[in-house]
Design a protein around this motif. Structure first.
Motif, PDB file in Angstrom:
ATOM      1  N   PHE A  60       0.839  -1.206   0.000  1.00 22.95           N
ATOM      2  CA  PHE A  60       0.000   0.000   0.000  1.00 22.95           C
ATOM      3  C   PHE A  60       0.873   1.255   0.000  1.00 22.95           C
ATOM      4  CE2 PHE A  60      -4.184  -1.759   2.071  1.00 22.95           C
ATOM      5  CZ  PHE A  60      -4.484  -2.392   0.876  1.00 22.95           C
ATOM      6  N   ILE A  61       1.917   1.265   0.831  1.00 25.31           N
ATOM      7  CA  ILE A  61       2.822   2.422   0.861  1.00 25.31           C
ATOM      8  C   ILE A  61       3.455   2.610  -0.510  1.00 25.31           C
ATOM      9  CG2 ILE A  61       4.952   3.369   1.838  1.00 25.31           C
ATOM     10  CD1 ILE A  61       4.274   1.800   4.438  1.00 25.31           C
ATOM     11  N   GLY A  62       3.917   1.501  -1.091  1.00 25.93           N
ATOM     12  CA  GLY A  62       4.531   1.566  -2.408  1.00 25.93           C
ATOM     13  C   GLY A  62       3.580   2.104  -3.462  1.00 25.93           C
ATOM     14  N   GLN A  63       2.320   1.669  -3.422  1.00 28.64           N
ATOM     15  CA  GLN A  63       1.331   2.136  -4.400  1.00 28.64           C
ATOM     16  C   GLN A  63       1.059   3.627  -4.245  1.00 28.64           C
ATOM     17  OE1 GLN A  63      -2.181  -0.434  -4.207  1.00 28.64           O
ATOM     18  NE2 GLN A  63      -0.854  -2.217  -4.050  1.00 28.64           N
ATOM     19  N   LEU A  64       0.946   4.093  -3.007  1.00 21.97           N
ATOM     20  CA  LEU A  64       0.683   5.513  -2.775  1.00 21.97           C
ATOM     21  C   LEU A  64       1.860   6.366  -3.246  1.00 21.97           C
ATOM     22  CD1 LEU A  64      -0.966   5.363   0.774  1.00 21.97           C
ATOM     23  CD2 LEU A  64      -2.103   5.971  -1.369  1.00 21.97           C
ATOM     24  N   LEU A  65       3.071   5.942  -2.905  1.00 21.72           N
ATOM     25  CA  LEU A  65       4.245   6.716  -3.315  1.00 21.72           C
ATOM     26  C   LEU A  65       4.384   6.748  -4.830  1.00 21.72           C
ATOM     27  CD1 LEU A  65       6.882   5.626  -0.633  1.00 21.72           C
ATOM     28  CD2 LEU A  65       5.768   7.852  -0.849  1.00 21.72           C
ATOM     29  N   LEU A  66       4.158   5.600  -5.458  1.00 22.87           N
ATOM     30  CA  LEU A  66       4.260   5.532  -6.919  1.00 22.87           C
ATOM     31  C   LEU A  66       3.233   6.449  -7.578  1.00 22.87           C
ATOM     32  CD1 LEU A  66       5.901   4.119  -9.107  1.00 22.87           C
ATOM     33  CD2 LEU A  66       4.211   2.276  -9.108  1.00 22.87           C
ATOM     34  N   ALA A  67       2.019   6.484  -7.015  1.00 21.24           N
ATOM     35  CA  ALA A  67       0.968   7.353  -7.550  1.00 21.24           C
ATOM     36  C   ALA A  67       1.344   8.832  -7.411  1.00 21.24           C
ATOM     37  CB  ALA A  67      -0.356   7.077  -6.833  1.00 21.24           C
ATOM     38  N   LEU A  68       2.165   9.125  -6.400  1.00 24.28           N
ATOM     39  CA  LEU A  68       2.597  10.508  -6.165  1.00 24.28           C
ATOM     40  C   LEU A  68       3.860  10.859  -6.949  1.00 24.28           C
ATOM     41  CD1 LEU A  68       1.956  10.445  -2.335  1.00 24.28           C
ATOM     42  CD2 LEU A  68       0.823  12.014  -3.935  1.00 24.28           C
ATOM     43  N   GLY A  69       4.319   9.918  -7.774  1.00 23.01           N
ATOM     44  CA  GLY A  69       5.480  10.183  -8.608  1.00 23.01           C
ATOM     45  C   GLY A  69       6.815   9.872  -7.972  1.00 23.01           C
ATOM     46  N   VAL A  70       6.804   9.121  -6.874  1.00 25.38           N
ATOM     47  CA  VAL A  70       8.038   8.767  -6.169  1.00 25.38           C
ATOM     48  C   VAL A  70       8.567   7.434  -6.707  1.00 25.38           C
ATOM     49  CG1 VAL A  70       9.046   8.200  -3.924  1.00 25.38           C
ATOM     50  CG2 VAL A  70       7.283   9.985  -4.093  1.00 25.38           C
ATOM     51  N   ARG A  71       9.870   7.358  -6.924  1.00 25.98           N
ATOM     52  CA  ARG A  71      10.484   6.107  -7.370  1.00 25.98           C
ATOM     53  C   ARG A  71      10.748   5.241  -6.138  1.00 25.98           C
ATOM     54  NH1 ARG A  71      12.175   5.782 -12.455  1.00 25.98           N
ATOM     55  NH2 ARG A  71      13.912   4.382 -11.973  1.00 25.98           N
ATOM     56  N   VAL A  72      10.092   4.068  -6.081  1.00 26.98           N
ATOM     57  CA  VAL A  72      10.062   3.299  -4.834  1.00 26.98           C
ATOM     58  C   VAL A  72      10.251   1.811  -5.092  1.00 26.98           C
ATOM     59  CG1 VAL A  72       7.525   3.155  -4.961  1.00 26.98           C
ATOM     60  CG2 VAL A  72       8.660   2.814  -2.762  1.00 26.98           C
ATOM     61  N   ALA A  73      10.909   1.150  -4.154  1.00 28.59           N
ATOM     62  CA  ALA A  73      11.059  -0.306  -4.181  1.00 28.59           C
ATOM     63  C   ALA A  73      10.418  -0.898  -2.929  1.00 28.59           C
ATOM     64  CB  ALA A  73      12.528  -0.704  -4.245  1.00 28.59           C
ATOM     65  N   VAL A  74       9.717  -2.012  -3.102  1.00 26.92           N
ATOM     66  CA  VAL A  74       9.074  -2.723  -1.995  1.00 26.92           C
ATOM     67  C   VAL A  74       9.745  -4.081  -1.863  1.00 26.92           C
ATOM     68  CG1 VAL A  74       6.921  -3.695  -1.118  1.00 26.92           C
ATOM     69  CG2 VAL A  74       6.891  -1.518  -2.352  1.00 26.92           C
ATOM     70  N   LEU A  75      10.255  -4.385  -0.657  1.00 26.83           N
ATOM     71  CA  LEU A  75      10.996  -5.617  -0.406  1.00 26.83           C
ATOM     72  C   LEU A  75      10.259  -6.431   0.651  1.00 26.83           C
ATOM     73  CD1 LEU A  75      13.055  -3.543  -1.566  1.00 26.83           C
ATOM     74  CD2 LEU A  75      14.753  -4.477   0.007  1.00 26.83           C
ATOM     75  N   GLY A  76      10.009  -7.714   0.370  1.00 29.44           N
ATOM     76  CA  GLY A  76       9.339  -8.507   1.389  1.00 29.44           C
ATOM     77  C   GLY A  76       8.988  -9.908   0.963  1.00 29.44           C
ATOM     78  N   THR A  77       7.959 -10.445   1.595  1.00 28.21           N
ATOM     79  CA  THR A  77       7.573 -11.847   1.459  1.00 28.21           C
ATOM     80  C   THR A  77       7.267 -12.237   0.023  1.00 28.21           C
ATOM     81  OG1 THR A  77       6.618 -11.691   3.674  1.00 28.21           O
ATOM     82  CG2 THR A  77       6.002 -13.598   2.366  1.00 28.21           C
ATOM     83  N   THR A  78       6.655 -11.350  -0.727  1.00 26.21           N
ATOM     84  CA  THR A  78       6.238 -11.690  -2.093  1.00 26.21           C
ATOM     85  C   THR A  78       7.283 -11.345  -3.146  1.00 26.21           C
ATOM     86  OG1 THR A  78       5.064  -9.575  -2.248  1.00 26.21           O
ATOM     87  CG2 THR A  78       3.775 -11.493  -1.568  1.00 26.21           C
ATOM     88  N   GLY A  79       8.450 -10.841  -2.719  1.00 30.37           N
ATOM     89  CA  GLY A  79       9.518 -10.574  -3.661  1.00 30.37           C
ATOM     90  C   GLY A  79       9.963  -9.118  -3.652  1.00 30.37           C
ATOM     91  N   ILE A  80      10.674  -8.732  -4.705  1.00 29.79           N
ATOM     92  CA  ILE A  80      11.206  -7.377  -4.853  1.00 29.79           C
ATOM     93  C   ILE A  80      10.435  -6.676  -5.966  1.00 29.79           C
ATOM     94  CG2 ILE A  80      13.293  -6.002  -5.189  1.00 29.79           C
ATOM     95  CD1 ILE A  80      13.500  -8.077  -2.907  1.00 29.79           C
ATOM     96  N   PHE A  81       9.778  -5.577  -5.627  1.00 25.80           N
ATOM     97  CA  PHE A  81       8.999  -4.813  -6.604  1.00 25.80           C
ATOM     98  C   PHE A  81       9.588  -3.414  -6.730  1.00 25.80           C
ATOM     99  CE2 PHE A  81       6.284  -8.185  -5.247  1.00 25.80           C
ATOM    100  CZ  PHE A  81       5.490  -8.503  -6.331  1.00 25.80           C
ATOM    101  N   VAL A  82       9.996  -3.057  -7.928  1.00 28.96           N
ATOM    102  CA  VAL A  82      10.602  -1.744  -8.180  1.00 28.96           C
ATOM    103  C   VAL A  82       9.670  -0.955  -9.092  1.00 28.96           C
ATOM    104  CG1 VAL A  82      12.591  -0.528  -9.106  1.00 28.96           C
ATOM    105  CG2 VAL A  82      12.909  -2.682  -7.872  1.00 28.96           C
ATOM    106  N   ASN A  83       9.186   0.156  -8.571  1.00 34.00           N
ATOM    107  CA  ASN A  83       8.190   0.969  -9.291  1.00 34.00           C
ATOM    108  C   ASN A  83       7.017   0.108  -9.768  1.00 34.00           C
ATOM    109  OD1 ASN A  83       9.593   3.405  -8.973  1.00 34.00           O
ATOM    110  ND2 ASN A  83      10.868   2.981 -10.776  1.00 34.00           N
ATOM    111  N   GLY A  84       6.590  -0.812  -8.909  1.00 29.65           N
ATOM    112  CA  GLY A  84       5.419  -1.639  -9.179  1.00 29.65           C
ATOM    113  C   GLY A  84       5.668  -2.868 -10.013  1.00 29.65           C
ATOM    114  N   VAL A  85       6.903  -3.068 -10.480  1.00 31.76           N
ATOM    115  CA  VAL A  85       7.222  -4.211 -11.335  1.00 31.76           C
ATOM    116  C   VAL A  85       8.109  -5.182 -10.561  1.00 31.76           C
ATOM    117  CG1 VAL A  85       8.303  -4.963 -13.480  1.00 31.76           C
ATOM    118  CG2 VAL A  85       7.054  -2.790 -13.405  1.00 31.76           C
TER     119      VAL A  85
END
Length: 473
Positions: A120-145
């Motif tokens: 959710f944090i990653g989605q909100l930041l990405l929607a605001l134009g922030v370049r973001v990576a999410v790291l965790g149980t389901t893998g590594i997501f960079v800018n939603g990919v």
């Protein structure tokens, strides 16, 4: 090597003027020019693998215990440190250039909800134009990919993988990192030399007690995050979370179902995907984090209606009037939250298919059985990841918690694939099926090894078979 140890207490035997190309605690990962940290683990001891590391080309050896090696060479220094695990964390961060000091890092801990909140944090930041990576149980997501990258499938990555990954993200122009901080990750110092800007405390439930040695040790592992972050976002409805931050020196901001970072906001509208109170709480935690970064609620609110749950979290599929939900719920609190959320979703009955993991907390098994029996019209108890345990023994312990007097139908089916198919073929129009425990996972761990297994694929195949639909190749 001299640059790595110059600010660390150590005793050196040999020339530390050697060049280091990488750092690892796994002898099988050693390459020419690597530093091998020989530490003692729960099941193995790095001292037993020094010879292998040398044969693979290790340029230096670090340990926190005296080690004699018959194959020791004069040109390979042996360095003795007070704590090899702590040194590993420090050295990996330094080798990568300490990227966390330049990135904005958010770490989320809690028994339940870490994956959802980080996404959710990653989605909100990405929607605001922030370049973001999410790291965790389901893998590594960079800018939603999702990145296909060779790292262990762990909630919180060990330092030899984490810091090089952070450096790679920085090189790719990423400015924000959102990661899950598991109790095991915190207690084993994986985040010890990672600069954390915001720490998030979601909840404390029953899980990992046996791995930590009891509830207090589990509590203290989670509490560690309160000493590591500059700002804290805390669930004000969870007394354990409140207790974990009661002596924190960082700034503390609270959230609950109607509050975002200490602001009362009772009327936020979310998409239909944010199903259940627990997911609304997850969303409020995420909004609180982004709010602390300086974004106003007026900027954030439009994107609240676009939030979607990550894979394996109340993941819905429906064919022919039969609705199936896949969820990772594998603790009593999580299972109850999901079942509560589904209460309004069915017009007929609720069929729950679940099991419990082996070699994990046995105390939660009858509790989860009790919860499943309380909310469901029918329960099919099956295997989860039994690991070294007999699935039938685990299933028996789950069944002990179900009150048969309530009239709930109980079926025991150790074959998880067959259990899922039975639930789907038994379901009538208007019924809802919950398949809980494994969520996004693509494997099943048994005493015979690890095999490929996906709840989603098994359920989809069964729905197609039931409705006589040919799958699309």
């Amino acid at each position: 090597m001299a640059e790595i140890v110059k600010d660390w207490p150590c005793t050196v035997n040999g020339n530390i003027g050697v060049s280091i190309k990488g750092i690892t605690e796994h002898s099988s990962n050693v390459k020419e020019g690597y530093l091998f940290v020989a530490r003692k683990g729960k099941k193995d001891d790095g001292l037993l693998h020094i010879q292998e590391a040398l044969e693979r080309g290790a340029a230096a050896i670090v340990t926190d215990r005296y080690a004699y090696c018959a194959g020791q060479r004069e040109e390979v220094p042996f360095v003795l440190v007070p704590d090899s695990r702590r040194f590993l964390s420090y050295a990996c961060a330094k080798m990568a250039g300490n990227p966390s000091k330049r990135l904005t890092v958010i770490a989320v801990t809690g028994t339940n909800g870490k994956t959802t909140v980080t996404h959710f944090i990653g989605q909100l930041l990405l929607a605001l134009g922030v370049r973001v990576a999410v790291l965790g149980t389901t893998g590594i997501f960079v800018n939603g990919v999702k990145w296909k990258i060779d790292v262990p499938e762990m909630t919180t990555l060990p330092p030899e993988y984490l810091h090089p990954l952070l450096k790679r993200c920085e090189d790719e122009g990423i400015t924000h990192i959102v990661m899950e901080a598991s109790s095991l990750g915190l207690s084993t110092l994986r985040l010890e030399h990672c600069d954390i800007d915001i720490g998030v405390f979601l909840n404390l439930g029953i899980d990992h007690y046996e791995e930590h040695g009891g509830k207090l040790a589990y509590f203290m592992a989670k509490k560690k995050l309160s000493t590591m972050a500059d700002q804290l976002v805390v669930n004000m409805d969870d007394s354990n979370c409140i207790a974990m931050v009661n002596d924190a020196t960082a700034e503390i901001y609270y959230f609950n179902e109607f509050m975002v970072a200490n602001e009362w906001v009772p009327d936020i509208q979310f998409s239909g995907a944010v199903l259940g109170r627990h997911n609304k709480m997850n969303a409020m935690a995420a909004i609180s984090v982004v709010r602390l970064m300086g974004y106003s609620l007026s900027e954030l609110l439009p994107f609240c209606q676009t939030l979607v749950l990550p894979a394996g979290r109340l993941q819905r599929m429906e064919i022919g009037g039969t609705a199936v939900y896949i969820d990772y719920a594998h603790t009593p609190d999580a299972l109850e939250a999901v079942l509560e959320a589904l209460r309004t979703e069915w017009k007929g009955g609720l069929i729950t298919v679940f099991g419990c993991g082996g070699d994990r907390d046995r105390g939660k098994r009858p509790k989860m059985g009790q919860i499943a029996g309380k909310y469901s019209s029918s329960v099919i108890i099956t295997s989860d990841n039994p690991r070294s345990e007999d699935p039938l023994d685990i299933m028996d312990e789950i069944q002990l918690g179900i009150d048969s007097a309530r009239g709930v139908q109980i079926e025991m089916e150790p074959d998880r694939k067959e259990a899922i198919r039975k639930a789907i073929f038994q379901a009538r129009e208007g019924d809802v099926i919950l398949i809980a425990g494994k969520g996004h996972e693509e494997t099943q761990q048994t005493a015979f090894g690890i095999t490929s297994f996906s709840d989603y694929r098994v359920a989809m195949d069964a729905l197609l078979d039931k409705n006589k639909i040919q799958p699309i190749e």
